[in-house]
Design a protein around this motif. Structure first.
Motif, short mmCIF file in Angstrom:
data_model
loop_
_atom_site.label_atom_id
_atom_site.label_comp_id
_atom_site.label_asym_id
_atom_site.label_seq_id
_atom_site.Cartn_x
_atom_site.Cartn_y
_atom_site.Cartn_z
N ALA A 266 0.85 -1.11 0.03
CA ALA A 266 -0.06 -0.11 -0.07
C ALA A 266 0.71 1.20 -0.09
N VAL A 267 1.97 1.12 0.80
CA VAL A 267 2.88 2.56 0.71
C VAL A 267 3.49 2.58 -0.88
N MET A 268 3.97 1.54 -1.07
CA MET A 268 4.63 1.68 -2.67
C MET A 268 3.39 2.20 -3.58
N GLN A 269 2.14 2.00 -3.32
CA GLN A 269 1.24 2.51 -4.27
C GLN A 269 0.91 3.95 -3.85
N THR A 270 1.09 4.18 -2.74
CA THR A 270 1.00 5.71 -2.54
C THR A 270 2.14 6.34 -3.00
N ALA A 271 3.31 5.99 -2.98
CA ALA A 271 4.40 6.44 -3.47
C ALA A 271 4.60 6.98 -5.00
N LEU A 272 3.88 5.87 -5.80
CA LEU A 272 3.51 6.24 -7.19
C LEU A 272 2.49 7.20 -7.25
N ASN A 273 1.48 7.11 -6.42
CA ASN A 273 0.35 8.06 -6.71
C ASN A 273 0.33 9.39 -6.32
N SER A 274 1.55 9.83 -5.66
CA SER A 274 2.07 11.04 -4.86
C SER A 274 2.69 11.77 -5.85
N MET A 275 3.15 11.26 -6.99
CA MET A 275 3.88 12.03 -7.65
C MET A 275 3.28 12.74 -9.01
N ARG A 276 3.85 13.96 -9.28
CA ARG A 276 3.30 14.57 -10.72
C ARG A 276 3.73 13.92 -11.84
N THR A 277 3.14 14.77 -12.87
CA THR A 277 3.42 14.24 -14.27
C THR A 277 4.88 14.21 -14.48
N ARG A 278 5.31 13.13 -15.11
CA ARG A 278 6.81 12.81 -15.40
C ARG A 278 7.56 12.42 -14.05
N GLY A 279 6.98 12.26 -13.16
CA GLY A 279 7.55 11.83 -12.03
C GLY A 279 8.31 10.48 -11.79
#
Length: 371
Positions: A266-279
């Protein structure tokens, strides 16, 4: 020769301090008398079966010590050198020869097979039972055999009780940011998990000139440490929607970079979702957990990237002296994160590391060493 080591006999077992036999060093090997060793998350991951190695085994891969013997084929190490030990690499494959030893083609065989390339063992129990080595160093021991490529000679003024910890966890954290993500000055980054690797990544982000550095954890005490070491914002992920909190900090856009050190799905998913475009995201934890993503929706549409960074893409012989220099300049104060234990206290040290009460345990193996 007879040595003493912390032996691990099975998955989820406790360490036992036992006498072992150390093999005679070969022409391409170096014998090191250990002074100290850090305990890394990878040791615990191996102990609980998230990473595999044949048991029984002597773990430990953040060792520091003094060279006692040098084989005739070893060219750049001499008896009496003070050394830090890191991972092993062949030095002659295409990746090694282009400056990427962490991507060595023989990395798994050299670091986690448990034996020499010919199948023989560095350690044996007194009844002859073979004992696996780890990272070709096995630093939870009074003495070990290793290879020249594992060794980084350090100035004798460096405190060997401290600098061994630079061989993996701190190296991984700093290298993931500096060598892997390569953030631009003024960019934003979120670090998920503020253990040794996460805090090293955070300090590297500050060194790299990131202007927004967000530390994410569920432990307030660790977030307080992160603030002291350079985090510009703190997010307690137990208090609400972490993605929303990070986007609120970044004007609704999200961060340019994220690093996950937890290995929790779940934390890895959040790390992905928390990025902006081209993150760009770097998940670096040793974990058995998976992460489910829709590649089109979560990567293609937003041009995001997930990159693998092993051992911080670092060349230890370059990066560890760099880390020591950063420490001496006050920019990498990793000594604030350590706690010392005796070798015989390894089970307590391991538990303290796993439950978060100690960020970086260090085993003092030679209690007579003086800096």
């Amino acid at each position: 020769m007879k040595i003493k080591a912390a032996l691990l006999s099975k998955i989820h077992g406790d360490y036992t301090i036992e006498n072992l036999r150390l093999a005679e060093p070969r022409e391409d090997e170096v014998r090191v008398k250990l002074v100290a060793s850090g305990i890394c998350h990878s040791d615990e991951a191996t102990r609980i079966g998230d990473s595999t190695i044949p048991f029984p085994a002597v773990l430990g891969h953040e060792g520091a010590g003094i060279v006692e013997f040098v084989g005739s084929e070893v060219k750049n190490i001499k008896v009496g050198d003070h050394v830090v030990m890191s991972y092993s690499y062949c030095g002659h494959c295409a990746n090694c020869r282009t400056g990427l030893p962490a991507a060595c083609n023989d990395w798994p065989a050299l670091n986690s097979s448990g034996s020499r390339p010919d199948g023989s063992h560095v350690f044996n129990q007194e009844d002859g039972t073979p004992v696996s080595n780890f990272f070709y160093q096995s630093s939870f021991a009074t003495h070990t055999l290793t290879k020249e490529n594992n060794l980084i000679v350090v100035d004798k003024s460096a405190d060997l009780r401290l600098v061994g910890t630079l061989g993996c966890g701190f190296l991984t954290g700093l290298g993931t940011v500096i060598n892997g993500l390569k953030p631009t000055v003024g960019s934003s980054i979120a670090i998920f998990g503020t253990g040794a690797v996460g805090l090293a990544a955070m300090m590297a982000a500050k060194i790299s000139g990131c202007s927004t550095i967000i530390a994410v954890d569920i432990h307030q005490s660790r977030l307080d440490i992160a603030k002291q070491l350079g985090a510009t914002h703190l997010v307690d992920s137990s208090t609400g929607d972490t993605t929303k909190q990070i986007k609120a900090i970044t004007d609704g856009l999200g961060v340019n970079y994220s690093v996950d050190t937890t290995g929790i799905s779940a934390v890895m998913q959040t790390a992905l979702n928390s990025m902006r475009t081209r993150g760009t995201m770097a998940p670096v934890a040793v974990t058995s957990k998976n992460m489910d993503i829709n590649t089109f929706r979560q990567l293609v549409v937003s041009s995001k990237k997930i990159i693998g960074v092993l051992m911080g893409d670092a060349i230890p012989q370059i990066s560890i002296p760099q880390l020591i220099k950063f420490y001496q300049e006050g920019r990498f104060p990793f000594d604030k994160l350590v706690k010392f234990y005796k070798l015989e206290e390894i089970n307590q040290a391991s538990k303290d590391s796993a439950n978060g009460s100690t960020i970086k345990p260090i085993l003092i193996i030679d209690e007579h060493y003086k800096n």
